[in-house]
Design a protein around this motif. Sequence first.
Motif, mmCIF file in Angstrom:
data_model
loop_
_atom_site.group_PDB
_atom_site.id
_atom_site.type_symbol
_atom_site.label_atom_id
_atom_site.label_comp_id
_atom_site.label_asym_id
_atom_site.label_seq_id
_atom_site.Cartn_x
_atom_site.Cartn_y
_atom_site.Cartn_z
ATOM 1 N N GLY A 183 0.614 -1.761 -0.193
ATOM 2 C CA GLY A 183 -0.112 0.119 0.001
ATOM 3 C C GLY A 183 1.224 1.725 0.179
ATOM 4 N N SER A 184 2.143 1.243 0.685
ATOM 5 C CA SER A 184 2.924 3.123 0.884
ATOM 6 C C SER A 184 3.550 2.531 -0.631
ATOM 7 C CB SER A 184 3.848 2.463 2.033
ATOM 8 O OG SER A 184 3.357 2.153 3.287
ATOM 9 N N SER A 185 3.826 1.624 -1.201
ATOM 10 C CA SER A 185 4.652 1.688 -2.367
ATOM 11 C C SER A 185 3.876 2.641 -3.722
ATOM 12 C CB SER A 185 4.969 0.016 -3.001
ATOM 13 O OG SER A 185 5.622 0.524 -4.158
ATOM 14 N N ASN A 186 2.597 1.943 -3.734
ATOM 15 C CA ASN A 186 1.643 1.893 -3.903
ATOM 16 C C ASN A 186 0.952 3.808 -4.576
ATOM 17 O OD1 ASN A 186 -0.689 -0.396 -4.015
ATOM 18 N ND2 ASN A 186 0.795 -0.188 -5.307
ATOM 19 N N ALA A 187 0.839 3.948 -2.671
ATOM 20 C CA ALA A 187 1.005 5.782 -3.007
ATOM 21 C C ALA A 187 1.868 6.344 -2.751
ATOM 22 C CB ALA A 187 1.085 6.220 -0.715
ATOM 23 N N ALA A 188 3.301 6.202 -3.085
ATOM 24 C CA ALA A 188 4.482 7.020 -2.992
ATOM 25 C C ALA A 188 4.719 6.581 -4.910
ATOM 26 C CB ALA A 188 6.180 6.347 -2.962
ATOM 27 N N THR A 189 3.826 5.441 -5.453
ATOM 28 C CA THR A 189 4.041 5.665 -6.907
ATOM 29 C C THR A 189 3.066 6.078 -7.822
ATOM 30 O OG1 THR A 189 4.699 3.206 -6.600
ATOM 31 C CG2 THR A 189 4.074 4.041 -8.629
ATOM 32 N N ALA A 190 2.055 6.720 -6.655
ATOM 33 C CA ALA A 190 1.167 7.477 -7.462
ATOM 34 C C ALA A 190 1.340 8.398 -7.236
ATOM 35 C CB ALA A 190 -0.220 7.181 -6.182
ATOM 36 N N LEU A 191 2.079 9.005 -6.147
ATOM 37 C CA LEU A 191 2.653 10.607 -6.070
ATOM 38 C C LEU A 191 3.408 10.693 -7.318
ATOM 39 C CD1 LEU A 191 4.112 10.759 -1.976
ATOM 40 C CD2 LEU A 191 1.264 11.978 -3.693
ATOM 41 N N ILE A 192 4.420 9.860 -7.736
ATOM 42 C CA ILE A 192 5.421 9.801 -8.631
ATOM 43 C C ILE A 192 4.850 10.488 -10.430
ATOM 44 C CG2 ILE A 192 7.226 9.258 -10.308
ATOM 45 C CD1 ILE A 192 7.985 7.924 -7.090
ATOM 46 N N GLY A 193 4.212 9.332 -10.635
ATOM 47 C CA GLY A 193 3.057 8.866 -11.773
ATOM 48 C C GLY A 193 2.290 10.162 -11.768
ATOM 49 N N LEU A 194 1.698 10.523 -10.923
ATOM 50 C CA LEU A 194 0.660 11.724 -10.630
ATOM 51 C C LEU A 194 1.151 13.249 -11.161
ATOM 52 C CD1 LEU A 194 -2.555 10.761 -8.472
ATOM 53 C CD2 LEU A 194 -2.247 10.583 -10.450
ATOM 54 N N ALA A 195 2.019 13.155 -10.293
ATOM 55 C CA ALA A 195 3.103 14.591 -10.445
ATOM 56 C C ALA A 195 3.384 14.830 -12.050
ATOM 57 C CB ALA A 195 4.372 13.942 -9.836
ATOM 58 N N ARG A 196 3.384 13.590 -12.533
ATOM 59 C CA ARG A 196 3.917 13.896 -13.884
ATOM 60 C C ARG A 196 2.165 13.244 -15.091
ATOM 61 N NH1 ARG A 196 6.133 8.657 -16.640
ATOM 62 N NH2 ARG A 196 7.533 9.013 -14.828
#
Length: 298
Positions: free
Chosen positions: A102-115
Motif C-alpha cells: 500500500g505504501s509503495s502504491n501511494a508513493a508511485t501514485a505521487l510520482i505518476g500523478l505529478a507527471r
Amino acid sequence: MPGPFTLPSFAKINWFLRVLGKRDDGFHELCTLFQTVSLHDTIHFAESDVLRLTCNDPFVPTDESNLIIRAAKALSESKGRSLRAKIHLEKRIPSPGGLGGGSSNAATALIGLARLWELDASLNDLLPIAKGIGSDVPFFLYGGTALGAGRGEVIEPIEDIHEQFLLLVTPDEAVATCEVFDRIAAASLTKTDPESILRVCRLTAESGDLRNKTLANDLEVVVFPAYPEIDRVEKTLLDLGAAQVLMSGSGASVFAMFDKEETRQTAIKALDLESTWRKFAVATISRNEYREALNIAF
Ligand code: C5P
C-alpha cells in the motif's frame, strides 16, 4: 497532458527492524534497513474528468481508504487545485503482508500523478505528503537500499545491497500493524541502549555483507506467539537450506536468502506442499534500477 502510461510499484523487505522505544506521539522509534525487491504491482495512469481508481482484485478497496486515493487527494490539495485521473491497479503484492504494498502504491501514485498533471514536483515537495500518508511511504520515493529512522520515515539512502536468490513466503495470515506495535510492551522492547543499537545497525547496513550477520526483527517476538504459522515458515525455510531468514515489517511475509539458484529452486519445489503459502522468487532492485523503472527525475 501526457498520454496514458504505466509504472511498476515495487515491494520492499526490511533487512532488519529494531524497535528503540515508544514516542510521545504513540509511534515507535525505529531503526530499519529497507530494500526494494522485484515483486511489483502495476499502476496505469490516464487523464479523466473524475478521480477514479479500479483494481483487478475485488478484495482491494478502491475508495478513500486506498492509499492511492489519499495520495492523489493530498497531492492535488497541495497544489490548491482539484485534479482528476483514471488509475488502474494490478495487484500482486500480498496486502497486508509486511511488504509495503500500500505504501509503495501511494508513493508511485505521487510520482505518476505529478507527471500526469505536469506538476514539476521535487523530492522536497513530495516528501511531506508521503510522510502524511504513512511511515513507509517516503522510502518508496528513493528505492534501493536505505536506512529508515524516526518512525521509519527519515530516509538515508546507502550503497545498494545485491541479493539475487531471495524467496518471499507469505502465509495466509492478516497481521494488523497497529496491533503488533500495541503489543510491544516495555518488556519486549530492545533492552540495549538505543545509541549502541543505532551504531550496530549502521555498521551492519554499510558492511554490505548480510549473510554472516545477525539480522533481527524486534516485531517477531510479539508476532510469532500470535501467529505461529509465520514462525513455522521461518523454520521450514531454514530447514530447506536458506542462509538467512527473517520476517519483513510486521509480517506475515518472511524473506529467505539462498546461496545459489539450485537451492532456491529445490526449496520452492518442496514448498508446493504448503498450498496456502504464497511464494515469490525475487531479486533486489537497486536505486538506479528503481529510478529508471519509475522514470524518476528528481
Ligand atoms: O504509519 P503507518 O500508518 O504505516 O502506521 C500504522 C500503525 O503502526 C500506526 O498507527 C502505529 O500504531 C504503528 N506504528 C508505530 N510505530 C511506527 C510505525 C507504525 O507504532 N514507527
